[in-house]
Structure formats: C-alpha cells, structure tokens
Design an enzyme around this catalytic site. Sequence first.
Site, PDB file in Angstrom:
ATOM      1  N   SER A   9       0.825  -1.221   0.000  1.00  0.00           N
ATOM      2  CA  SER A   9       0.000   0.000   0.000  1.00  0.00           C
ATOM      3  C   SER A   9       0.848   1.255   0.000  1.00  0.00           C
ATOM      4  O   SER A   9       1.961   1.268   0.567  1.00  0.00           O
ATOM      5  CB  SER A   9      -0.868  -0.007   1.260  1.00  0.00           C
ATOM      6  OG  SER A   9      -1.493   1.229   1.437  1.00  0.00           O
ATOM      7  N   TYR A  43      -2.067   0.219   9.974  1.00  0.00           N
ATOM      8  CA  TYR A  43      -2.305  -0.521   8.721  1.00  0.00           C
ATOM      9  C   TYR A  43      -1.051  -0.482   7.840  1.00  0.00           C
ATOM     10  O   TYR A  43      -0.555  -1.525   7.387  1.00  0.00           O
ATOM     11  CB  TYR A  43      -3.508   0.092   7.995  1.00  0.00           C
ATOM     12  CG  TYR A  43      -3.661  -0.355   6.571  1.00  0.00           C
ATOM     13  CD1 TYR A  43      -4.078  -1.648   6.269  1.00  0.00           C
ATOM     14  CD2 TYR A  43      -3.374   0.514   5.516  1.00  0.00           C
ATOM     15  CE1 TYR A  43      -4.216  -2.056   4.958  1.00  0.00           C
ATOM     16  CE2 TYR A  43      -3.515   0.111   4.202  1.00  0.00           C
ATOM     17  CZ  TYR A  43      -3.929  -1.175   3.930  1.00  0.00           C
ATOM     18  OH  TYR A  43      -4.052  -1.583   2.637  1.00  0.00           O
ATOM     19  N   LYS A  81       1.658  -3.541   6.585  1.00  0.00           N
ATOM     20  CA  LYS A  81       1.995  -3.829   5.176  1.00  0.00           C
ATOM     21  C   LYS A  81       3.509  -3.758   4.972  1.00  0.00           C
ATOM     22  O   LYS A  81       4.097  -4.572   4.238  1.00  0.00           O
ATOM     23  CB  LYS A  81       1.274  -2.836   4.254  1.00  0.00           C
ATOM     24  CG  LYS A  81      -0.232  -3.037   4.191  1.00  0.00           C
ATOM     25  CD  LYS A  81      -0.597  -4.258   3.351  1.00  0.00           C
ATOM     26  CE  LYS A  81      -2.073  -4.537   3.302  1.00  0.00           C
ATOM     27  NZ  LYS A  81      -2.415  -5.682   2.452  1.00  0.00           N
TER      28      LYS A  81
END
Length: 319
Positions: free
Chosen positions: A114, A138, A142
Amino acid sequence: MKLLVTGGAGYIGSVCAARLVAAGHEVVVVDDLSTGHADAVPDGCRLVRADLADVADPLLAEGFDGVLHFAAKSLVGESMLDPAKYWHGNVITSLRLLDAMHRNGTPRLVFSSSAAVYGEPSRVPIPESAPTLPTNTYGATKLAIDHAMTSYATAHGLAAVSLRYFNVAGAFGRFGERHTTETHLIPLVLRVALGRRSHVEVFGTDWPTEDGTCIRDYIHVTDLADAHLLAIDHAEPGQHRIFNLGNGTGFSVHQVIDACRRITGHPIPTRLSPRRPGDPATLVAASDRARTHLTWKPDHPHLDPIVHDAWTFMQANTS
Ligand code: UFG
C-alpha cells in the site's frame, strides 16, 4: 498456472481472480468471508471458505505455481483503534503463508502492499525509493510483510513482488466495491447520488493544496488487476521487486465530488468537516518502474471513466 488467490471474495481480489480466469489460469480462492462475499467469487474458481492461517499449509501441499495475497484487514482508522487485529490478521497470517509456501515449494508471491507504507511523503510523485515511515498501523503491517518477503526471497529463493496501491476505485462488470463499513471517498459520494446518504463530509479544507482538500491518485481496479497478471509473469526467483501503482495524477476531494456530480447528474451536497487524523495532504504515485519493468500501461488514466464504472456497478448493486 495454478494460482491461489487469498481474499478472492473481496473487492480487488475478486476482480483479479476474474481477470486471471479469463487469462486461462486455474484459480483457487481462499477467503474467510469476514468482509468478502461468496457470490463475488468468479465462476470457474474453487472457493475454500477458511482462515488463511489455518489452511495455507494443507492447501499449498496440493501444488501451486504461485499465490496472489489480497486477504487483509484494510481500514486505516480501525487499525489505530484495534492494532492487534492488524498485527495478527495481516502480519502473523502472512508469515504463516510465507512459511507454508517455503515448506511446499510454492515459487511466486504477489502481495497487496500500500501507499500507506510511505506515510507523509517528503516529495510527490512518490517513487519506490522514498522513505517508508507509515503514519498508521495498517501501513506499518503492510511494510512489515514487505520486509519479511525480502528476507524469504533472499534466503529461500522466493520470487516476490509487492504492489503498492494508491487509491483504487471503479468496477469490472459484476465485481466491485461492496464494503459493509464503507470509508472510501468515491463509494460514499456515490451513495449520496443514490439517495442513501444526505451529504458527503469533506475532511478538511485547510490542507496545503490548491483548493484546500486532500489530493489522491485514483487507479481503476482493472488496471490494478492487470498489473498483478504482469507481476506473476515478471517475478524472479530470489528477488523481491516493489512497484507503485497509480496514474501519476492527483485529484482533490472537491475534484472527485465534481466528477461524481458530472457522472450522476446529482447535486451531491457537501458538509465541511475537520481533518481526518492520519490523512497525508497529497499522495501521488510515480509508477515509472511498473511501466518500464512490468510493461504496465493503465487503460483508464482519467478520473471520469473510473467514477463512471463505480457508478454503474453501484446502481446495479443497491442492496
Ligand atoms: N474523504 C473525505 N470524506 C469522506 C471520505 C474520505 O473527505 O467521507 C477524503 C479523505 O480524507 C482523503 C480522501 O478523501 O483525503 C480519500 O480518502 P479514502 O478513504 O477514499 O482513501 P485514503 O486515501 O484514505 O486511503 C487509501 C486506501 C488505504 C490506503 C491509503 C494509502 O483506502 O487502504 O489509500 O494512503 F492505505
């Protein structure tokens, strides 16, 4: 090739699975259906409904040529409130997958990374060489998986590719965005046009941008999916290759809402709200590496056709 698609009942996973089937691959989908939908799994794919961490090893023992790993927890706001869900759901599960691939000799992995790994960029457009300083849990999860992939490629010869998505939108036929908890701008704006919401909130009008709202790089989900097919073909044993995927053009929140007004003919009332914590002002991809090394060329570089496809899908899926 025989390919395992994790999260293939979700938005991006289902589009990619459909494109893989159309390209002649044999596709097995594994999905726990926690956010995905069984009816989103394309015809011709076998669906294994299970937690990936539990079944990765026995499934891969069947013999696969590669894995496309979409399954993940992906709400930035939630990741700040419930980090365990993200560290376990994303990192621990992905380590189980990597170990199962190593044990079973599965040679290729394409991973949904991402733009969130970059955090607040020091310059835009953002190249893959930019510092990775995620501003939310988040993005940190990743990035942790990206690092693990580098290690497994180096130590075990895995052919690994991380694709760093910018803002994905649009749809492909019956495959599109159907999140129970929707936080993304384009589907939320289109829900106003459908009459399901009264207005859209604009999170911050005092950002250091031309019109004061955040700028993002929107990429059509089919262009994104096509990059996965190219990535599977271009993965090299022992290498971990990383590619940003975006169109290289930024659109402000106001510009996105205007595009939705043009496409839907609805006035779409807005309400100006405070900034959303964790939002960087501007995120635009430099995708030259994908264009050069994957020979990737997006078919939908403009915003209106992306919104148009999202709108067509949403009108057909109003439940
Ligand atoms: N926004 C609004 N109102 C809304 C929803 C969003 O103004 O109701 C704004 C956001 O503040 C942001 C922009 O619209 O400026 C885009 O927001 P999205 O939630 O659609 O997308 P994000 O850029 O926050 O997040 C996306 C992906 C994440 C990924 C991130 C990388 O959804 O998974 O890009 O930066 F981590």
